[in-house]
Design an enzyme around this catalytic site. Sequence first.
Site, PDB file in Angstrom:
ATOM      1  N   LYS A  51       0.872  -1.181   0.000  1.00 52.18           N
ATOM      2  CA  LYS A  51       0.000   0.000   0.000  1.00 52.18           C
ATOM      3  C   LYS A  51       0.912   1.235   0.000  1.00 52.18           C
ATOM      4  CE  LYS A  51      -3.857   0.330   2.327  1.00 52.18           C
ATOM      5  NZ  LYS A  51      -4.857   0.462   1.268  1.00 52.18           N
ATOM      6  N   THR A  52       1.428   1.525  -1.175  1.00 51.84           N
ATOM      7  CA  THR A  52       2.383   2.613  -1.344  1.00 51.84           C
ATOM      8  C   THR A  52       1.652   3.890  -1.748  1.00 51.84           C
ATOM      9  OG1 THR A  52       4.044   1.005  -2.042  1.00 51.84           O
ATOM     10  CG2 THR A  52       4.477   3.320  -2.556  1.00 51.84           C
TER      11      THR A  52
END
Length: 304
Positions: A158-159
Amino acid sequence: MVERTEKVWMNGALVAFDEARVGILTHTLHYGLGVFEGIRAYEGPSGGAVFRLREHVERLLRSAHIMQMEVPFGREALESAVVETLRANGMKEGYVRPLVWLGEGAMGLLPADNPVEVAIAVWPWGAYLGDEGLERGIRAKVSSYTRHHPNIFMTQSKTCGNYVNSILAKREVTRLGYDEAIMLDPDGKVAEASGENVFIVRGGLLKTPPLGSVLDGITRDAVLRIARDEGIEVVEQSFTRDELYVADEAFLTGTAAEVTPIREVDDRRIGAGRRGPLTEKIQTIYFDAVRGRAPRYESWLTEL
């Protein structure tokens, strides 16, 4: 608008909301290399509890590892910080946003020794796609923007920067009057919505795209567990947009969206054009679980 709260946990201490600030040359602000989580706490008969806290914190740390960011706090410290932040703000229910970013230091595409910083903010947040959407279902449209290929972006992290793709898709379809975007993978198969996993039901079979181009959603995993516990046949398998069109039911899952039915895609009615019976069954059990009304799933809750 997000409702401001009193305290934010930042780099190991609670600070006033207005003191939780970063500098203009914060590396992540310029280049997007940071990771985050979305977590919910719910109030139930025994008080407030955080839903699947450990799994969320573990995914946050995995995301950071994938992005080669050394988080200066361990799992237990981060779990305690989430609980501490909710308590400090007097919240038994709400949304939790842990964020890991690269602070000020080197600029350019090689951040070198920039410090890795961590914050946890909380705020009240209702149904992401609306209370009506939870009951009636939402209208979705397949976006012209493709979900990232795993060799273009790390799809299991989850960048922060990854979500520019989702913002473009969400803006595109909402400008056209739809509630949510459906995104296809590079092979043209259904991948995800802009921030949710996708499920369809056909002939009693529950189907969702396999991990690969889709995020390993924690709500997705909970729904798979609930379905199997209820004796519902489940398969993780790719499907096309036209298979979505002819589904008996369809729904989205995610921490923010929870379990939200889809009543229409690309101006095609899904099933009866409203929340279907299997969706409603899973949704009911899910909300019982997160609110402490389902003893079978009490291990998913961390009491406040």
